[in-house]
Design an enzyme around this catalytic site. Structure first.
Site, PDB file in Angstrom:
ATOM      1  N   ARG A  71       0.831  -1.205   0.000  1.00 22.72           N
ATOM      2  CA  ARG A  71       0.000   0.000   0.000  1.00 22.72           C
ATOM      3  C   ARG A  71       0.865   1.255   0.000  1.00 22.72           C
ATOM      4  O   ARG A  71       0.580   2.226  -0.712  1.00 22.72           O
ATOM      5  CB  ARG A  71      -0.916   0.003   1.227  1.00 22.72           C
ATOM      6  CG  ARG A  71      -1.845   1.212   1.270  1.00 22.72           C
ATOM      7  CD  ARG A  71      -2.774   1.173   2.463  1.00 22.72           C
ATOM      8  NE  ARG A  71      -2.061   1.339   3.724  1.00 22.72           N
ATOM      9  CZ  ARG A  71      -2.681   1.437   4.901  1.00 22.72           C
ATOM     10  NH1 ARG A  71      -4.004   1.342   4.967  1.00 22.72           N
ATOM     11  NH2 ARG A  71      -1.982   1.586   6.015  1.00 22.72           N
TER      12      ARG A  71
ATOM     13  N   TYR B 251      -6.263   9.371   0.324  1.00 25.63           N
ATOM     14  CA  TYR B 251      -6.475   7.965   0.006  1.00 25.63           C
ATOM     15  C   TYR B 251      -7.503   7.389   0.962  1.00 25.63           C
ATOM     16  O   TYR B 251      -7.701   7.889   2.075  1.00 25.63           O
ATOM     17  CB  TYR B 251      -5.166   7.178   0.051  1.00 25.63           C
ATOM     18  CG  TYR B 251      -4.890   6.456   1.347  1.00 25.63           C
ATOM     19  CD1 TYR B 251      -5.368   5.166   1.564  1.00 25.63           C
ATOM     20  CD2 TYR B 251      -4.146   7.065   2.351  1.00 25.63           C
ATOM     21  CE1 TYR B 251      -5.110   4.507   2.759  1.00 25.63           C
ATOM     22  CE2 TYR B 251      -3.880   6.413   3.528  1.00 25.63           C
ATOM     23  CZ  TYR B 251      -4.369   5.131   3.737  1.00 25.63           C
ATOM     24  OH  TYR B 251      -4.123   4.488   4.916  1.00 25.63           O
TER      25      TYR B 251
ATOM     26  N   PHE C 284       3.613   2.427   6.329  1.00 30.06           N
ATOM     27  CA  PHE C 284       3.828   3.683   5.607  1.00 30.06           C
ATOM     28  C   PHE C 284       3.099   4.844   6.276  1.00 30.06           C
ATOM     29  O   PHE C 284       3.672   5.930   6.460  1.00 30.06           O
ATOM     30  CB  PHE C 284       3.344   3.505   4.161  1.00 30.06           C
ATOM     31  CG  PHE C 284       3.377   4.752   3.331  1.00 30.06           C
ATOM     32  CD1 PHE C 284       4.518   5.094   2.613  1.00 30.06           C
ATOM     33  CD2 PHE C 284       2.269   5.581   3.239  1.00 30.06           C
ATOM     34  CE1 PHE C 284       4.549   6.230   1.830  1.00 30.06           C
ATOM     35  CE2 PHE C 284       2.291   6.724   2.464  1.00 30.06           C
ATOM     36  CZ  PHE C 284       3.433   7.047   1.760  1.00 30.06           C
ATOM     37  N   ASP C 285       1.842   4.647   6.645  1.00 28.82           N
ATOM     38  CA  ASP C 285       1.041   5.711   7.264  1.00 28.82           C
ATOM     39  C   ASP C 285       1.692   6.207   8.547  1.00 28.82           C
ATOM     40  O   ASP C 285       1.859   7.407   8.766  1.00 28.82           O
ATOM     41  CB  ASP C 285      -0.360   5.202   7.611  1.00 28.82           C
ATOM     42  CG  ASP C 285      -1.124   4.680   6.422  1.00 28.82           C
ATOM     43  OD1 ASP C 285      -0.568   3.882   5.652  1.00 28.82           O
ATOM     44  OD2 ASP C 285      -2.291   5.071   6.277  1.00 28.82           O
ATOM     45  N   THR C 286       2.026   5.253   9.411  1.00 24.61           N
ATOM     46  CA  THR C 286       2.583   5.606  10.710  1.00 24.61           C
ATOM     47  C   THR C 286       3.894   6.363  10.559  1.00 24.61           C
ATOM     48  O   THR C 286       4.112   7.398  11.208  1.00 24.61           O
ATOM     49  CB  THR C 286       2.811   4.338  11.551  1.00 24.61           C
ATOM     50  OG1 THR C 286       1.572   3.654  11.722  1.00 24.61           O
ATOM     51  CG2 THR C 286       3.378   4.698  12.907  1.00 24.61           C
TER      52      THR C 286
END
Length: 444
Positions: A101, A119, A211-213
């Site tokens: 992702r 997103y 990735f988000d974190t």
């Protein structure tokens, strides 16, 4: 917030511009690009995109685009995505030959021409009514990133106890290990300004679920503003996320990022906002800039340093005299104190002048050593064999006096404010930003 650029680099490279309201109706590019990363979602992709498209057409006041980011799907997902792109003019399709992702978001966001990038997960677990509140602060220039939060007090969430426990435990780990202040790292509902993404994404290493974190932690440490939106969220019972593997990878990511932050390996000063963008940088007559904030930070660092100092002194005192134990404990705690105050109290980032700051801090340490050593000498003259508790009490009193002097020296000599010529002059326009008169005339 002050920043120091790394030596040998142009300070303007990578530094973000001042926030401004995004102009509406200018050019052909959409204002918002919503990315939907998918892997083998042939069943859910069509209903998701059509529902999102219908919602944006009916509620979003700017031009938009929906980008399907296909992560190497092996089912009919590519055909469904191509059909949607052909049928709906605001939809486009991007194919990646590798899974992940984070990789999909990095690839699409880096190539997008939209000033606001978002997103969401294909299952649309988050109520779409939160989309406009999510991106509005980015369009207005108020914030740099925005996230949907399932853990906010006003959020309404329906999910099982297992996922609830994992989510809260993970965010608790982030708060304890990385000092994260955002409430929900993994909600699949986020947005970021394009200028921020282009400066921030090269520092984000993960290409999967972490990735988000990682992106949020680095943004927060760089002093960027993260806006949180309470969401209505219903768990998808058919989710294909492998919880155990994802949790393991996330913990590995927490360790990697924490270690990089601890050793100063990330040039976060290059993605900070320019000096003057933060209202706390402004010079107000009669109000010392940042004094209250610096006092709070200095007191917190000082309290922890004093505790460390007393523990070290007690340890060294078991095998050496009071003067030597005092000098060793003060030296170790002084180095840590200078580093902590440099970063936390006075907002100086980067390695530039770090050695000089430590050298100046050692001079301040010598002054503190003279005060505390003098106090111990006076105590020794008054009593041939003072009690250990009496020594500690005298040292605490001497350190309080040394602390006041240390703050004044840090503020005026070690970490001085920028010259007055570089600060915004009250009443004078700032060339780097629109004036208030300009904002009133243009509505921006």
């Amino acid at each position: 917030m002050r920043t120091d650029s790394s030596p040998g680099t142009d300070p303007s490279l990578g530094v973000l511009p001042a926030r401004e309201h995004l102009p509406a109706g200018v050019g052909d590019a959409p204002v918002l690009d919503v990315v939907i990363p998918v892997y083998n979602e042939e069943r859910d992709l069509g209903p998701c995109v059509r529902r999102l498209h219908q919602h944006l057409v009916g509620t979003f006041p700017y031009r938009f685009r929906i980008t399907i980011a296909d992560n190497a799907s092996t089912d009919a997902t590519p055909d469904v995505a191509a059909a949607l792109a052909a049928a709906l003019p605001e939809v486009r399709n991007a194919r990646l030959e590798q899974k992940g992702r984070g990789r999909a978001l990095r690839t699409v966001w880096s190539a997008s021409d939209a000033p606001v990038l978002a997103y969401m997960d294909v299952d649309l677990s988050t109520d779409l009514n939160a989309l406009l509140p999510l991106v509005a602060p980015l369009i207005s220039g108020h914030s740099d990133l925005a996230i949907g939060s399932r853990l906010a007090r006003s959020s309404r969430v329906v999910r099982g106890p297992k996922r609830e426990f994992i989510s809260r435990a993970y965010n608790l780990i982030l708060r304890g290990s990385l000092q994260a202040r955002f409430s929900d790292a993994q909600c699949g509902f986020k947005a970021i300004r394009r200028d921020v993404a282009r400066a921030l994404l090269p520092l984000v290493e993960d290409s999967g679920w972490f990735f988000d974190t990682e992106m949020l932690v680095l943004a927060e440490r760089a002093g960027l503003r993260i806006h949180e939106v309470p969401v209505d969220w219903v768990d998808d019972p058919d989710s294909t996320v492998h919880i155990v593997k994802t949790a393991t990878d996330d913990l590995k990511g927490v360790w990697r990022v924490g270690r990089a932050l601890a050793v100063g390996a990330l040039p976060l000063d290059r993605i900070a906002r320019p000096f003057g963008d933060d209202p706390r940088d402004r010079q107000v007559p009669g109000v010392p800039r940042g004094l209250a904030r610096q006092l709070v930070g200095f007191c917190v660092v000082g309290a922890l340093s004093t505790l460390v100092y007393l523990l070290l002194y007690s340890g060294f005192r078991t095998f050496t005299g009071s003067q030597v134990a005092n000098a060793l404990a003060l030296l170790v705690s002084a180095v840590a104190n200078t580093a902590a105050n440099r970063r936390l109290t006075f907002g100086v980032r980067g390695r530039d002048r770090a050695v000089r700051h430590q050298a100046q801090g050692l001079v301040v340490f010598a002054i503190g050593l003279a005060l505390t050593s003098g106090s111990l000498a006076a105590l020794g003259a008054a009593s041939a064999d003072p009690a250990h508790s009496t020594e500690l009490a005298v040292l605490v009193a001497a350190n309080l006096a040394a602390t006041v002097l240390r703050f004044l020296l840090f503020r005026a000599w070690v970490f001085p404010e920028p010259p007055a010529a570089s600060l915004p002059v009250p009443g004078a326009p700032d060339a780097s930003r629109p004036t208030y008169d300009h904002e009133l005339r243009t509505g921006r």
